[in-house]
Write an enzyme that holds these catalytic residues in place. Structure first.
Site, mmCIF file in Angstrom:
data_model
loop_
_atom_site.group_PDB
_atom_site.id
_atom_site.type_symbol
_atom_site.label_atom_id
_atom_site.label_comp_id
_atom_site.label_asym_id
_atom_site.label_seq_id
_atom_site.Cartn_x
_atom_site.Cartn_y
_atom_site.Cartn_z
ATOM 1 C CG ASP A 24 -2.061 0.968 1.127
ATOM 2 O OD1 ASP A 24 -2.306 1.487 0.019
ATOM 3 O OD2 ASP A 24 -2.707 1.224 2.155
ATOM 4 N NE ARG A 28 -1.352 6.652 1.226
ATOM 5 C CZ ARG A 28 -1.197 5.771 2.218
ATOM 6 N NH1 ARG A 28 -0.791 6.182 3.397
ATOM 7 N NH2 ARG A 28 -1.447 4.509 2.012
ATOM 8 C CD1 TRP A 29 7.288 6.562 -2.725
ATOM 9 C CD2 TRP A 29 6.859 6.811 -4.922
ATOM 10 N NE1 TRP A 29 8.500 6.566 -3.399
ATOM 11 C CE2 TRP A 29 8.254 6.713 -4.744
ATOM 12 C CE3 TRP A 29 6.355 6.962 -6.212
ATOM 13 C CZ2 TRP A 29 9.150 6.774 -5.807
ATOM 14 C CZ3 TRP A 29 7.245 7.028 -7.274
ATOM 15 C CH2 TRP A 29 8.623 6.927 -7.068
ATOM 16 N NE ARG A 37 -4.541 6.695 -7.169
ATOM 17 C CZ ARG A 37 -4.371 6.403 -5.882
ATOM 18 N NH1 ARG A 37 -4.089 7.348 -5.026
ATOM 19 N NH2 ARG A 37 -4.507 5.172 -5.454
ATOM 20 C CG HIS A 41 -0.315 1.775 -9.194
ATOM 21 N ND1 HIS A 41 -0.489 1.445 -7.870
ATOM 22 C CD2 HIS A 41 -1.425 2.478 -9.545
ATOM 23 C CE1 HIS A 41 -1.652 1.926 -7.445
ATOM 24 N NE2 HIS A 41 -2.232 2.559 -8.436
ATOM 25 C CG ASN A 72 -7.707 -2.361 -5.718
ATOM 26 O OD1 ASN A 72 -6.740 -3.095 -5.616
ATOM 27 N ND2 ASN A 72 -7.998 -1.465 -4.775
ATOM 28 C CD1 TRP A 73 -13.102 -5.495 -9.524
ATOM 29 C CD2 TRP A 73 -12.420 -4.727 -11.507
ATOM 30 N NE1 TRP A 73 -12.509 -6.529 -10.207
ATOM 31 C CE2 TRP A 73 -12.082 -6.085 -11.429
ATOM 32 C CE3 TRP A 73 -12.083 -4.025 -12.671
ATOM 33 C CZ2 TRP A 73 -11.436 -6.763 -12.454
ATOM 34 C CZ3 TRP A 73 -11.437 -4.696 -13.689
ATOM 35 C CH2 TRP A 73 -11.122 -6.049 -13.582
ATOM 36 N NE ARG A 75 -7.494 1.658 -5.819
ATOM 37 C CZ ARG A 75 -6.350 1.855 -5.195
ATOM 38 N NH1 ARG A 75 -5.330 2.353 -5.850
ATOM 39 N NH2 ARG A 75 -6.216 1.575 -3.925
ATOM 40 N NE ARG A 190 -2.939 -1.525 4.507
ATOM 41 C CZ ARG A 190 -4.189 -1.572 4.096
ATOM 42 N NH1 ARG A 190 -4.985 -2.499 4.564
ATOM 43 N NH2 ARG A 190 -4.659 -0.690 3.235
ATOM 44 C CD GLU A 209 3.456 -13.208 15.613
ATOM 45 O OE1 GLU A 209 3.109 -12.094 16.054
ATOM 46 O OE2 GLU A 209 3.388 -14.252 16.288
HETATM 47 C C1 FPP Z 1 -2.025 0.132 -3.234
HETATM 48 O O1 FPP Z 1 -1.571 1.461 -3.316
HETATM 49 C C2 FPP Z 1 -1.483 -0.653 -4.319
HETATM 50 C C3 FPP Z 1 -2.228 -1.240 -5.317
HETATM 51 C C4 FPP Z 1 -3.699 -1.141 -5.401
HETATM 52 C C5 FPP Z 1 -1.596 -1.973 -6.399
HETATM 53 C C6 FPP Z 1 -0.332 -2.743 -6.054
HETATM 54 C C7 FPP Z 1 0.343 -3.090 -7.320
HETATM 55 C C8 FPP Z 1 1.686 -3.035 -7.530
HETATM 56 C C9 FPP Z 1 2.681 -2.742 -6.511
HETATM 57 C C10 FPP Z 1 2.226 -3.288 -8.882
HETATM 58 C C11 FPP Z 1 1.934 -4.588 -9.528
HETATM 59 C C12 FPP Z 1 2.404 -5.778 -8.794
HETATM 60 C C13 FPP Z 1 2.870 -6.882 -9.372
HETATM 61 C C14 FPP Z 1 3.052 -8.126 -8.555
HETATM 62 C C15 FPP Z 1 3.220 -6.929 -10.787
HETATM 63 P P1 FPP Z 1 -2.638 2.632 -3.346
HETATM 64 O O2 FPP Z 1 -2.871 3.007 -4.766
HETATM 65 O O3 FPP Z 1 -3.862 2.251 -2.597
HETATM 66 O O4 FPP Z 1 -1.854 3.773 -2.608
HETATM 67 P P2 FPP Z 1 -2.478 4.940 -1.720
HETATM 68 O O5 FPP Z 1 -3.069 4.278 -0.505
HETATM 69 O O6 FPP Z 1 -1.286 5.773 -1.395
HETATM 70 O O7 FPP Z 1 -3.487 5.648 -2.562
#
Ligand code: FPP
Length: 248
Positions: A24, A28-29, A37, A41, A72-73, A75, A190, A209
């Site tokens: 997660d 924000r990163w 955004r 990813h 996540n759909w 979004r 997490r 854990e």
């Molecule tokens: C949550 O960050 C992250 C995701 C919904 C997607 C995770 C996917 C990847 C790291 C890339 C693909 C992975 C593989 C295995 C190829 P967020 O968007 O919810 O961040 P935020 O909470 O800062 O908005």
């Protein structure tokens, strides 16, 4: 050299056999850097390969990554489509390396909503890496823990027509969960500062854990991973029984 997590694990450390990660903080990163955004990813995806190899080298046998939840759909369509493209790109680019590096790939979740190109890539990647033994990486895609449990009951019922669900035990159901190829996770990580499970592996995390890190996923380095594993190594895992140290 003063930081023990850089050279972790020491030979006597308790290493988690199965690590599950909710990655997660990508959005924000990116926002902190004034970027869309989707950049978060793609930066997050770049972290994955090094972490897989590091986990394998540290003795972790199973690594499960939450890449896309059933929720996540909701979004924006553009973000969903960029996550799908990233997944396709990742598989196209990494399948050969996974094969060579002993990584067995499994994908869990309801992939029926994915387009046929992605579904075929997933099938190819699973088939081509099926015999690999160094580490099993399970990617949870369109996955939800509640979906997994309901699906397991449905599959159990299909395999036992005419049998009443009143006969069903925990041991009967476990083989029908999507993670039947792996033991339950020992450690859940997490990133991103939230302390929720968010419908991930609800059944399987019963005794894990739980480690919550404020670090955003694209910054979750090997050293951060070592910190989590060192934290785990200090735990006294009792599975509801009395501590070994007390009992002996
Ligand atoms: C949550 O960050 C992250 C995701 C919904 C997607 C995770 C996917 C990847 C790291 C890339 C693909 C992975 C593989 C295995 C190829 P967020 O968007 O919810 O961040 P935020 O909470 O800062 O908005």
């Amino acid at each position: 050299m003063n930081d023990p997590t850089i050279h972790w694990p020491p030979s006597d450390a308790l290493v988690p056999r199965h690590v599950a990660i909710i990655m997660d903080g990508n959005g924000r990163w990116a926002k902190q850097r004034g970027l869309p955004r989707t950049f978060g990813h793609s930066s997050g995806a770049r972290q994955v390969k090094d972490l897989i190899n590091h986990c394998a080298d540290s003795g972790v046998a199973f690594l499960t990554l939450f890449a896309f939840s059933s929720e996540n759909w909701k979004r924006p369509a553009e973000e969903v489509s960029s996550l799908m493209s990233l997944f396709v790109l990742y598989l196209e680019k990494e399948i050969r390396a996974m094969r060579m590096e002993g990584v067995r790939l499994r994908v869990i979740g309801d992939i029926s909503r994915f387009d046929s190109r992605l579904r075929n890539l997933i099938a190819d990647a699973q088939r081509e890496t099926a015999d690999n033994k160094r580490i099993t990486v399970t990617v949870a895609a369109n996955y939800g823990g509640r979906w997994d449990m309901v699906e397991a009951v449905r599959r159990w019922q299909q395999a036992h027509p005419g049998q009443s669900a009143l006969d069903l035990s925990e041991d009967d159901l476990a083989p029908y969960l999507s993670t039947a190829h792996a033991p339950d996770p020992d450690l859940l990580i997490r990133t991103g500062g939230e302390s929720r499970i968010s419908n991930f592996l609800l059944w399987q995390l019963a005794y894990a854990e739980l480690y919550f890190s404020d670090v955003l996923w694209p910054d979750f380095s090997i050293q951060e991973m070592n910190k989590a594993m060192a934290w785990f190594a200090d735990k006294d895992r009792r599975f509801g029984a009395v501590s070994d140290r007390v009992a002996s």
